[in-house]
Design a protein around this motif. Structure first.
Motif, mmCIF file in Angstrom:
data_model
loop_
_atom_site.group_PDB
_atom_site.id
_atom_site.type_symbol
_atom_site.label_atom_id
_atom_site.label_comp_id
_atom_site.label_asym_id
_atom_site.label_seq_id
_atom_site.Cartn_x
_atom_site.Cartn_y
_atom_site.Cartn_z
ATOM 1 N N LEU A 257 1.053 -1.242 0.040
ATOM 2 C CA LEU A 257 -0.023 0.123 -0.024
ATOM 3 C C LEU A 257 0.856 1.300 -0.066
ATOM 4 O O LEU A 257 2.041 1.240 0.464
ATOM 5 C CB LEU A 257 -0.884 -0.142 1.227
ATOM 6 N N ASP A 258 0.334 2.238 -0.573
ATOM 7 C CA ASP A 258 1.088 3.450 -0.715
ATOM 8 C C ASP A 258 0.850 4.647 0.767
ATOM 9 O O ASP A 258 -0.153 5.259 0.710
ATOM 10 C CB ASP A 258 0.573 4.403 -1.925
ATOM 11 N N PHE A 259 1.686 4.350 1.528
ATOM 12 C CA PHE A 259 1.410 5.098 2.724
ATOM 13 C C PHE A 259 2.187 6.465 2.580
ATOM 14 O O PHE A 259 2.007 7.457 3.647
ATOM 15 C CB PHE A 259 2.254 4.485 3.842
ATOM 16 N N LYS A 260 2.625 6.818 1.545
ATOM 17 C CA LYS A 260 3.321 8.167 1.270
ATOM 18 C C LYS A 260 1.966 9.193 1.327
ATOM 19 O O LYS A 260 2.152 10.391 1.514
ATOM 20 C CB LYS A 260 3.799 8.159 -0.038
ATOM 21 N N LEU A 261 0.973 8.465 0.868
ATOM 22 C CA LEU A 261 -0.424 9.358 0.834
ATOM 23 C C LEU A 261 -0.644 10.053 2.099
ATOM 24 O O LEU A 261 -1.396 11.094 2.161
ATOM 25 C CB LEU A 261 -1.442 8.616 0.124
ATOM 26 N N LEU A 262 -0.341 9.165 3.343
ATOM 27 C CA LEU A 262 -0.693 9.687 4.731
ATOM 28 C C LEU A 262 0.649 10.538 5.423
ATOM 29 O O LEU A 262 0.330 10.934 6.338
ATOM 30 C CB LEU A 262 -0.809 8.430 5.576
ATOM 31 N N GLU A 263 1.475 10.879 4.606
ATOM 32 C CA GLU A 263 2.424 11.521 4.971
ATOM 33 C C GLU A 263 2.190 12.929 5.354
ATOM 34 O O GLU A 263 1.484 13.585 4.469
ATOM 35 C CB GLU A 263 3.914 11.729 4.080
ATOM 36 N N GLY A 264 2.348 13.462 6.581
ATOM 37 C CA GLY A 264 2.253 15.050 6.795
ATOM 38 C C GLY A 264 0.571 14.943 7.631
ATOM 39 O O GLY A 264 0.206 15.914 7.988
ATOM 40 N N ILE A 265 -0.110 14.107 7.404
ATOM 41 C CA ILE A 265 -1.568 13.950 7.936
ATOM 42 C C ILE A 265 -1.339 13.860 9.597
ATOM 43 O O ILE A 265 -0.920 12.792 9.851
ATOM 44 C CB ILE A 265 -2.427 12.997 7.376
ATOM 45 N N LYS A 266 -2.080 14.751 10.219
ATOM 46 C CA LYS A 266 -2.013 14.571 11.688
ATOM 47 C C LYS A 266 -3.628 14.667 12.412
ATOM 48 O O LYS A 266 -3.909 14.284 13.249
ATOM 49 C CB LYS A 266 -1.566 15.996 12.435
ATOM 50 N N GLU A 267 -4.595 14.844 11.445
ATOM 51 C CA GLU A 267 -5.945 14.827 11.711
ATOM 52 C C GLU A 267 -6.747 14.197 10.587
ATOM 53 O O GLU A 267 -6.393 14.207 9.395
ATOM 54 C CB GLU A 267 -6.350 16.023 12.117
ATOM 55 N N LEU A 268 -7.839 13.279 10.812
ATOM 56 C CA LEU A 268 -8.808 12.739 9.757
ATOM 57 C C LEU A 268 -10.089 12.955 10.355
ATOM 58 O O LEU A 268 -10.574 13.149 11.549
ATOM 59 C CB LEU A 268 -8.572 11.252 9.977
ATOM 60 N N PRO A 269 -11.047 12.845 9.291
ATOM 61 C CA PRO A 269 -12.563 13.243 9.817
ATOM 62 C C PRO A 269 -13.055 12.322 10.668
ATOM 63 O O PRO A 269 -12.928 10.860 10.346
ATOM 64 C CB PRO A 269 -13.038 13.555 8.299
ATOM 65 N N ASP A 270 -13.894 12.626 11.673
ATOM 66 C CA ASP A 270 -14.610 11.663 12.498
ATOM 67 C C ASP A 270 -15.713 10.988 11.869
ATOM 68 O O ASP A 270 -15.918 9.493 12.305
ATOM 69 C CB ASP A 270 -14.887 12.503 13.782
ATOM 70 N N GLN A 271 -16.385 11.605 10.842
ATOM 71 C CA GLN A 271 -17.454 10.937 10.370
ATOM 72 C C GLN A 271 -17.091 9.746 9.297
ATOM 73 O O GLN A 271 -17.727 8.638 9.567
ATOM 74 C CB GLN A 271 -18.389 11.979 9.483
#
Length: 493
Positions: free
Chosen positions: A415-429
């Motif tokens: 899987l491409d985990f580079k897509l998650l780089e720099g992300i610290k928050e995600l939508p709760d819904q």
């Protein structure tokens, strides 16, 4: 004397003899104790019961034997004798004790035909083309020009020339390919979504052409009204983008976007044009003439780069109403929009937007980055351009997910985990839907609406396989959230 008393005709003497014998036994019993008296009485009763049961069993066996003999003897009787026996049996009324009731399972009836669920027969009208050769061959010349144009389009986008030769003349259907059997559609669809889906699936096509909107590559638009303009801006909810049959995953992406509560993709359906005969179904996306690419504020003429994207994540551009500073290199996109995009792209493994050079996973030879030779340029990742990052001109703070081709044949180890780089928050819904164990149920309800897509993927069995892939990736994403301390926060528009 004994012989005399045992004769059947001397009944009186036999009774006298039995009474004398009974008196003798009684005199003898008087000398016994009470225990012996009761024991003798019990033995006599037991002997009496034994002989009574034995005699009744023997008599019943004899009756059965006689009945069997009578039934066998009836076969040798005259036919008139059998008729008399049947008449006698018919006059006999059985009692409740000898009646046997047999309960049979009721015959299963076919389900009632629900109005609107039966597909009507499609009757194709034969179109007769009249060749008016008296008009100096102007019609033949126009057909030649049109065939040459369709040949160029088919060569560029991989369609057959026959497809475009028929698609611009025919289209539409006699029944709706968007099936809603309940009183209302699933709650994650708005009324505008349902109207757009019905338009894309059922509208009659009057024109099709290749256009190149500003900031986009060439697109194939179909129109439901006569519109001879070459500008895509002339389409106002009456045009759809026809994609290749290989991009069918965009239909799944649209339903996943609505189920997760993101609402960032344009309505997309699968459509099979009946005039094509053996033509494959194609994804059709509602065209919005107001969308435009997001540009780098430092270099308006250039596309958005990875470095400016990471800077916008770091400074949380436009978060909580804070106006970004010029040195932050912020775009017009709100900070939460990138988190929504990452959830969507990771589940579908869409790498063309944030990782167009395939630096975060091991690509295959048929991937676009390998075909174009971009995979070897991963060392200079800061200058990597982001593609397909678009928004509406009247709503610059929100993204529009465009070109959403997903990949279901990539396992969890690649899987491409580079897509998650720099992300610290995600939508709760969206995360709550992944944690609720109801993702499969909702996707099945949603995808069932698009009959063409449902059938093209092999029915429920094929749809279940696609959902299996998304569920496994959802588990990986939830594990990543817990391991890296990603915050789950409300991200309402």
């Amino acid at each position: 004397m004994d012989t005399y008393l045992t004769r059947p005709e001397n009944v009186g003497g036999k009774m006298i003899y039995c009474s004398k014998s009974f008196l003798k036994v009684c005199n003898c019993c008087r000398r016994y104790s009470a225990f012996r008296k009761y024991l003798i009485i019990a033995i006599v009763c037991f002997v009496y019961l034994f002989f009574t049961v034995h005699v009744s069993h023997a008599s019943s066996h004899q009756d059965k034997s006689s009945n069997l003999w009578r039934s066998q003897s009836k076969t040798d009787q005259h036919p008139t004798d059998g008729v008399r026996d049947r008449e006698a049996n018919e006059s006999f009324i059985p009692t409740r004790s000898n009646v046997v009731y047999i309960t049979l399972k009721s015959k299963r009836h076919k389900p009632a035909v629900i109005r609107g669920t039966v597909r009507p027969k499609l009757r194709r009208k034969k179109v007769k083309v009249r060749n008016q050769g008296a008009q100096d061959g102007t019609l033949d010349e126009a057909n030649k020009v049109e065939r040459h144009k369709n040949a160029n389009i088919s060569e560029k986008f991989g369609y057959s020339e026959q497809l475009f030769h028929k698609m611009d003349r025919f289209g539409g259907s006699d029944y709706s390919a968007i099936r809603i059997y309940s009183e209302r559609a699933p709650p994650w669809f708005s009324n505008d979504d349902i109207a757009a889906m019905r338009f894309l699936a059922d509208s009659k096509i009057t024109h099709i052409e290749e256009v190149t909107p500003r900031g986009f590559s060439s697109l194939i638009l179909f129109k439901s009204v006569t519109n001879h303009t070459n500008d895509a801006d002339g389409c106002r909810k009456c045009c759809g983008v026809v994609k290749r049959p290989l991009d069918m995953s965009e239909v799944f992406a649209y339903h996943l976007d609505r189920v997760l509560g993101l609402n960032r993709t344009l309505p997309t359906v699968s459509r099979r044009f009946h005039s094509l005969g053996d033509g494959q179904p194609c994804p059709v996306v509602l065209w919005d003439s107001s969308i435009s690419p997001v540009v780098d504020p430092d270099q308006p003429s250039e596309k958005l780069t990875w470095s400016s994207y990471q800077a916008s994540l770091k400074y949380k551009c436009w978060h909580q109403g804070v106006i970004p500073k010029p040195e932050w290199s912020c775009t017009s996109i709100h900070h939460h929009e990138w988190s929504k995009l990452v959830v969507f792209d990771f589940l579908l493994q869409i790498y063309e937007r944030l990782d167009r050079k395939c630096c975060g996973f091991k690509p295959r030879p048929e991937d676009t980055c390998v075909e174009l030779g971009h995979h070897g340029e991963c060392r200079d990742k800061d200058s990597t351009e982001l593609t397909h990052i678009v928004h509406r001109r009247h709503d610059p703070h929100h993204l529009v997910f465009f070109n959403n081709k997903g990949y279901f044949d990539r396992d969890e180890e690649n899987l491409d985990f580079k897509l998650l780089e720099g992300i610290k928050e995600l939508p709760d819904q969206s995360v709550s839907v992944l944690r609720s164990q109801r993702l499969r149920e909702k996707l099945l309800q949603s995808l069932f609406l698009d009959q063409q897509y449902w059938e093209s993927q092999g029915g429920r069995q094929g749809i279940e396989k696609l959902i299996d892939v998304i569920e496994r990736r959802a588990k990986v994403l939830l594990t990543y959230i817990n391991a890296h301390g990603i915050k789950v926060v409300p991200m309402n528009s």
